[in-house]
Motif scaffolding. Structure first.
Motif, PDB file in Angstrom:
ATOM      1  N   SER A  37      51.050  39.081  48.708  1.00  0.00           N
ATOM      2  CA  SER A  37      50.100  38.562  48.621  1.00  0.00           C
ATOM      3  C   SER A  37      49.954  36.869  48.495  1.00  0.00           C
ATOM      4  O   SER A  37      51.065  36.298  48.760  1.00  0.00           O
ATOM      5  CB  SER A  37      49.368  38.976  47.333  1.00  0.00           C
ATOM      6  OG  SER A  37      50.129  38.311  46.401  1.00  0.00           O
ATOM      7  N   GLU A  38      48.545  36.419  48.689  1.00  0.00           N
ATOM      8  CA  GLU A  38      48.387  34.882  48.802  1.00  0.00           C
ATOM      9  C   GLU A  38      49.091  34.195  47.647  1.00  0.00           C
ATOM     10  O   GLU A  38      49.676  33.051  47.649  1.00  0.00           O
ATOM     11  CB  GLU A  38      46.947  34.801  49.019  1.00  0.00           C
ATOM     12  CG  GLU A  38      46.794  33.104  49.531  1.00  0.00           C
ATOM     13  CD  GLU A  38      45.571  32.952  49.965  1.00  0.00           C
ATOM     14  OE1 GLU A  38      44.493  33.110  48.899  1.00  0.00           O
ATOM     15  OE2 GLU A  38      45.063  32.786  50.987  1.00  0.00           O
ATOM     16  N   SER A  95      45.926  41.651  52.645  1.00  0.00           N
ATOM     17  CA  SER A  95      44.508  40.943  52.834  1.00  0.00           C
ATOM     18  C   SER A  95      44.826  39.893  51.893  1.00  0.00           C
ATOM     19  O   SER A  95      46.021  39.887  51.014  1.00  0.00           O
ATOM     20  CB  SER A  95      43.403  41.526  52.464  1.00  0.00           C
ATOM     21  OG  SER A  95      43.510  42.323  51.097  1.00  0.00           O
ATOM     22  N   ALA A  96      44.194  38.861  51.690  1.00  0.00           N
ATOM     23  CA  ALA A  96      44.412  37.592  50.907  1.00  0.00           C
ATOM     24  C   ALA A  96      44.468  37.957  49.517  1.00  0.00           C
ATOM     25  O   ALA A  96      45.457  37.638  48.670  1.00  0.00           O
ATOM     26  CB  ALA A  96      43.435  36.596  51.091  1.00  0.00           C
ATOM     27  N   ASP A  97      43.564  38.903  48.779  1.00  0.00           N
ATOM     28  CA  ASP A  97      43.448  39.190  47.556  1.00  0.00           C
ATOM     29  C   ASP A  97      44.478  40.463  47.306  1.00  0.00           C
ATOM     30  O   ASP A  97      44.597  41.115  46.268  1.00  0.00           O
ATOM     31  CB  ASP A  97      42.155  39.577  47.125  1.00  0.00           C
ATOM     32  CG  ASP A  97      41.506  40.883  47.669  1.00  0.00           C
ATOM     33  OD1 ASP A  97      42.256  41.518  48.812  1.00  0.00           O
ATOM     34  OD2 ASP A  97      40.482  41.044  47.357  1.00  0.00           O
ATOM     35  N   ASP A 160      42.163  37.954  56.009  1.00  0.00           N
ATOM     36  CA  ASP A 160      42.195  38.019  54.753  1.00  0.00           C
ATOM     37  C   ASP A 160      41.236  38.639  53.966  1.00  0.00           C
ATOM     38  O   ASP A 160      41.419  39.109  52.926  1.00  0.00           O
ATOM     39  CB  ASP A 160      41.630  36.371  54.491  1.00  0.00           C
ATOM     40  CG  ASP A 160      42.867  35.425  54.793  1.00  0.00           C
ATOM     41  OD1 ASP A 160      43.793  35.916  55.124  1.00  0.00           O
ATOM     42  OD2 ASP A 160      42.527  34.151  54.392  1.00  0.00           O
ATOM     43  N   ASP A 161      39.829  39.074  54.522  1.00  0.00           N
ATOM     44  CA  ASP A 161      39.054  39.887  53.691  1.00  0.00           C
ATOM     45  C   ASP A 161      39.433  41.520  53.985  1.00  0.00           C
ATOM     46  O   ASP A 161      38.852  42.173  53.352  1.00  0.00           O
ATOM     47  CB  ASP A 161      37.574  39.619  54.110  1.00  0.00           C
ATOM     48  CG  ASP A 161      37.384  39.953  55.553  1.00  0.00           C
ATOM     49  OD1 ASP A 161      38.197  40.427  56.365  1.00  0.00           O
ATOM     50  OD2 ASP A 161      36.242  39.386  55.844  1.00  0.00           O
ATOM     51  N   GLY A 207      42.636  33.666  59.147  1.00  0.00           N
ATOM     52  CA  GLY A 207      42.448  34.463  58.111  1.00  0.00           C
ATOM     53  C   GLY A 207      40.831  34.882  57.989  1.00  0.00           C
ATOM     54  O   GLY A 207      40.448  35.920  57.460  1.00  0.00           O
TER      55      GLY A 207
END
Length: 208
Positions: A37-38, A95-97, A160-161, A207
């Motif tokens: 993850s990010e 994804s980013a989260d 990212d989303d 992203g």
């Protein structure tokens, strides 16, 4: 599998230090694919095949036993599994989260090894598949061997989303997919890319 984070050690030395314990063991063959993850506190890890090129005859351990994909969260001290085991996969994108996972999963269909793109989202207690699988094609488990006549590996990257996916298939064709109420649908025109024979390129998207 070991995860490292840059920090200043107790001795005052700046560097990358292992956080938490090892993930998996030599019998689980985890680590063929991995995505962080990010913020680095969630990791998704795919299994591998210890039996070499027997994947054409059976996934997982070469005898048809799956090597599951697993997700772990770091709580500052240890890594703990999040949700249930997911299907065997060797191309992963978070994804980013870290709430959504894109993967190239491996199955059999009428005795033929197949691979397809799948997307899962974490919903409180478990991972739920978004729609159905898409971009299905032939697959030998994602490995290339010098004596192989053709490489069937697919690649995937998620935004990212977690709502847009780019795929690259064995014919080196890039496709883009967008989430709607029913799952992921293709949008835009496919794009052929040139790659070295038997070695497909990878695919990545921004992203947004």
């Amino acid at each position: 599998v070991r995860i490292f984070r840059r920090s200043t050690h107790g001795s005052g030395v700046d560097g990358y230090w292992q956080i938490g314990s090892f993930l998996g063991n030599h019998e689980q063959y985890l680590g063929e694919a991995l995505s962080l993850s990010e913020n680095g506190n969630r990791v998704v890890i795919g299994g591998a095949n210890p039996s070499g090129d027997q994947l054409a005859e059976g996934f997982g351990d070469g005898n048809g036993t799956p090597r599951p994909l697993r997700v772990y969260d770091y709580d500052g001290t240890t890594w703990a599994q999040v949700g249930q085991d997911l299907p065997e996969a060797r191309c992963l994108s978070l994804s980013a989260d870290a709430s959504t996972i894109g993967m190239i999963a491996y199955t059999t269909k009428s005795g033929t090894a197949m691979q397809s793109a799948e997307v899962y989202r974490y919903e409180g207690q478990s991972w739920t598949q978004i729609g159905t699988k898409f971009n299905e094609g032939l697959g030998y488990g994602g490995y290339y061997y010098e004596n192989s006549q053709k490489n069937y590996r697919q690649w995937l990257c998620i935004s990212d989303d977690g709502q847009i996916v780019a795929t690259l298939d064995a014919q080196n064709v890039v496709k883009t997919w967008r989430e709607d109420a029913l799952g992921f649908i293709q949008f835009g025109d496919p794009e052929s890319v040139r790659g070295r024979e038997n070695y497909p390129a990878a695919v990545a998207i921004s992203g947004d």
